[in-house]
Design an enzyme around this catalytic site. Structure first.
Site, PDB file in Angstrom:
ATOM      1  N   ARG A  51       0.856  -1.202   0.000  1.00  0.00           N
ATOM      2  CA  ARG A  51       0.000   0.000   0.000  1.00  0.00           C
ATOM      3  C   ARG A  51       0.887   1.246   0.000  1.00  0.00           C
ATOM      4  O   ARG A  51       0.551   2.262  -0.589  1.00  0.00           O
ATOM      5  CB  ARG A  51      -0.959   0.002   1.196  1.00  0.00           C
ATOM      6  CG  ARG A  51      -1.780   1.268   1.289  1.00  0.00           C
ATOM      7  CD  ARG A  51      -3.074   1.209   2.109  1.00  0.00           C
ATOM      8  NE  ARG A  51      -3.141   0.219   3.150  1.00  0.00           N
ATOM      9  CZ  ARG A  51      -2.556   0.310   4.346  1.00  0.00           C
ATOM     10  NH1 ARG A  51      -1.837   1.377   4.679  1.00  0.00           N
ATOM     11  NH2 ARG A  51      -2.671  -0.659   5.239  1.00  0.00           N
ATOM     12  N   TYR A 103     -16.783  18.585 -14.112  1.00  0.00           N
ATOM     13  CA  TYR A 103     -17.213  17.194 -14.256  1.00  0.00           C
ATOM     14  C   TYR A 103     -18.223  16.843 -13.157  1.00  0.00           C
ATOM     15  O   TYR A 103     -17.991  17.132 -11.981  1.00  0.00           O
ATOM     16  CB  TYR A 103     -15.970  16.290 -14.178  1.00  0.00           C
ATOM     17  CG  TYR A 103     -16.252  14.832 -14.092  1.00  0.00           C
ATOM     18  CD1 TYR A 103     -16.799  14.141 -15.177  1.00  0.00           C
ATOM     19  CD2 TYR A 103     -15.982  14.104 -12.937  1.00  0.00           C
ATOM     20  CE1 TYR A 103     -17.055  12.788 -15.105  1.00  0.00           C
ATOM     21  CE2 TYR A 103     -16.229  12.739 -12.852  1.00  0.00           C
ATOM     22  CZ  TYR A 103     -16.774  12.092 -13.927  1.00  0.00           C
ATOM     23  OH  TYR A 103     -17.026  10.754 -13.852  1.00  0.00           O
ATOM     24  N   ASP A 175      -7.907  20.069 -13.388  1.00  0.00           N
ATOM     25  CA  ASP A 175      -8.226  18.737 -13.899  1.00  0.00           C
ATOM     26  C   ASP A 175      -7.787  18.727 -15.358  1.00  0.00           C
ATOM     27  O   ASP A 175      -8.390  19.373 -16.204  1.00  0.00           O
ATOM     28  CB  ASP A 175      -9.731  18.468 -13.742  1.00  0.00           C
ATOM     29  CG  ASP A 175     -10.121  17.044 -14.154  1.00  0.00           C
ATOM     30  OD1 ASP A 175      -9.413  16.457 -14.993  1.00  0.00           O
ATOM     31  OD2 ASP A 175     -11.144  16.547 -13.638  1.00  0.00           O
ATOM     32  N   LYS A 200      -8.855   7.852 -18.876  1.00  0.00           N
ATOM     33  CA  LYS A 200      -9.225   8.413 -20.173  1.00  0.00           C
ATOM     34  C   LYS A 200      -8.046   8.363 -21.136  1.00  0.00           C
ATOM     35  O   LYS A 200      -7.613   7.284 -21.489  1.00  0.00           O
ATOM     36  CB  LYS A 200      -9.782   9.830 -19.962  1.00  0.00           C
ATOM     37  CG  LYS A 200     -10.762   9.937 -18.773  1.00  0.00           C
ATOM     38  CD  LYS A 200     -12.053   9.184 -18.982  1.00  0.00           C
ATOM     39  CE  LYS A 200     -12.941   9.061 -17.736  1.00  0.00           C
ATOM     40  NZ  LYS A 200     -13.270  10.271 -17.033  1.00  0.00           N
TER      41      LYS A 200
HETATM   42  C1  LIG Z   1     -13.770  10.647 -15.758  1.00  0.00           C
HETATM   43  C2  LIG Z   1     -13.379  11.937 -15.188  1.00  0.00           C
HETATM   44  C3  LIG Z   1     -13.078  12.063 -13.824  1.00  0.00           C
HETATM   45  C4  LIG Z   1     -13.242  10.908 -12.851  1.00  0.00           C
HETATM   46  O1  LIG Z   1     -12.307   9.892 -13.066  1.00  0.00           O
HETATM   47  P1  LIG Z   1     -12.586   8.336 -12.803  1.00  0.00           P
HETATM   48  O2  LIG Z   1     -11.314   7.704 -13.248  1.00  0.00           O
HETATM   49  O3  LIG Z   1     -13.785   7.946 -13.597  1.00  0.00           O
HETATM   50  O4  LIG Z   1     -12.825   8.194 -11.331  1.00  0.00           O
HETATM   51  C5  LIG Z   1     -12.660  13.298 -13.361  1.00  0.00           C
HETATM   52  N1  LIG Z   1     -12.549  14.358 -14.182  1.00  0.00           N
HETATM   53  C6  LIG Z   1     -12.842  14.275 -15.494  1.00  0.00           C
HETATM   54  C7  LIG Z   1     -12.713  15.491 -16.359  1.00  0.00           C
HETATM   55  C8  LIG Z   1     -13.262  13.078 -16.043  1.00  0.00           C
HETATM   56  O5  LIG Z   1     -13.574  13.017 -17.347  1.00  0.00           O
END
Ligand SMILES: *Cc1c(COP(=O)(O)O)cnc(C)c1O
Length: 385
Positions: A51, A103, A175, A200
């Site tokens: 961890r 988001y 982000d 993503k």
């Molecule tokens: C998908 C997404 C998240 C969240 O991420 P997960 O890996 O699904 O927990 C946060 N910010 C943006 C812009 C996203 O597209």
């Protein structure tokens, strides 16, 4: 050649990924282990427990830090787990100003998990300095930017927001999921920390969930490491491996995503069934000039509003064949979705609600003619019905 001197493409393939010293394996191995042998109490070769650290995960963290131009990276089991860890460094009573089209999952985390815990949050239009100043409170500790935003593709001037926030003693998080470090490095524009859903574009193949935080702030990094270890939202070794494999091809994939998305956006802008297109690469986009300054390319995400509103949008997303109807984004395959009913259903009825006629595309790296044919056929079909 040091890592700092090498190009992005080279660093993506080599940073943190020297051949395995034990065997010469060219790929960073997947270290499936939960613990490490100690020669005596308190003496261990790498870490005391998985961890705390794992060599596969460590390689990914070194690489992501390098690509974002940060000194420290911490990876998580999901993007939201990364966001959760960052928010845990705040205290009840603290206040966060968040983009008013952030988001949906971020907004849900802020309001429904951290709200009852005592964190206050105010959505604001971060493209306007006066709106940020109006939302400001003595307790404001963090400004949460997302640029380009999901799903409206708003472009926020990171340096301008950082200037306002830093003058008042708050930190700025960006982000960077939509842009990736290949197209945009927020730390270089004054951000204090970058958050990623590596699920993503960074992973890039729709086969793994993950998240990351990157910063140059040593004190914040220490706090984040503590939360990482103490709360434990860590990625598994296979997740880290898949994500690192994705990173190696990030640059070539992003180039093709950008190229295909630009062609798709142009087609949409001239189609009679489409009322408006949001793509930062179009000169008509209100953030086009900032995006041109701040980004190396405009990305693979395109949103548009159908003239026929929600009904037309819902029919369109069920009519494409190459574009798959699905949530998520950033993989090699093209996806289409209706944010109002899918990814952003959780913000329905709030001030973050998205237009009903909005359709979001994650433009993949298939042949662009196939993508344009598929969308044109589906749009023609919907507008003739
Ligand atoms: C998908 C997404 C998240 C969240 O991420 P997960 O890996 O699904 O927990 C946060 N910010 C943006 C812009 C996203 O597209």
């Amino acid at each position: 050649m040091t890592a700092e001197e090498a190009s992005f493409e080279t660093r993506a393939i080599h940073a943190g990924q020297a051949p395995d010293p034990a065997t010469g394996a060219v790929n960073v191995p997947v270290y499936f282990t939960s613990t490490y042998a100690q020669s005596e109490v308190g003496v261990f070769p790498f870490a005391d427990y998985a961890r705390v650290d794992n060599p596969t995960r460590h390689a990914l963290e070194v690489c992501l830090a390098d690509l974002e131009g940060g000194a420290y990276a911490v990876t998580f089991a999901s993007g939201l787990a990364a966001e959760d860890a960052l928010l845990r460094t705040l205290a009840p009573g603290d206040h966060v100003i968040v983009a008013n089209d952030v988001y949906g999952g971020t907004y849900r985390l802020l309001t429904r998990v951290f709200g009852p815990w005592g964190l206050e949050c105010t959505p604001a239009n971060l493209t306007r300095t006066d709106a940020i100043e109006a939302a400001w409170r003595d307790e404001t500790k963090l400004v949460w930017i997302e640029t380009p935003s999901n799903p409206l593709l708003t472009i926020v001037d990171i340096a301008a927001v950082a200037e306002v926030a830093h003058a008042r003693g708050a930190r700025v998080v960006v982000d960077n999921t939509f842009a990736t470090p290949y197209l945009q490095t927020p730390l270089a524009h004054g951000a204090d920390v970058v958050v990623h859903s590596t699920t993503k574009y960074i992973g890039g193949h729709s086969d793994v969930i993950g998240g990351a935080l990157v910063t140059n702030d040593e004190q914040l990094a220490e706090q984040l490491r503590f939360v990482h270890y103490a709360v434990g939202g860590v990625p598994g070794p296979m997740d880290a491996y898949l994500t690192l494999r994705g990173v190696k091809t990030l640059a070539v994939r992003m180039d093709r995503h950008c190229e295909n998305a630009a062609a798709v956006a142009e087609m949409l802008a001239s189609h009679p069934a489409v009322a408006s297109v949001r793509y930062p690469g179009l000169a008509s986009h209100p953030g086009h000039d900032i995006a041109t300054r701040q980004m190396r390319g405009f990305g693979g995400m395109v949103s548009f509003e159908m003239r026929g509103g929600k009904d037309a949008a819902t029919r369109l997303v069920a009519s494409t064949e190459v574009f798959t109807l699905a949530e998520s984004l950033g993989g090699v395959e093209s996806l289409i979705e209706h944010p109002g009913a899918m990814t952003h259903a959780s913000v329905a009825g709030s001030e973050l609600e998205v237009p009903g006629g909005l359709v979001r595309l994650s433009v993949g790296i298939e042949g662009v003619a196939d993508l344009i044919d598929d969308l044109t056929r589906a749009l023609d079909q919907v507008s003739q019905a």
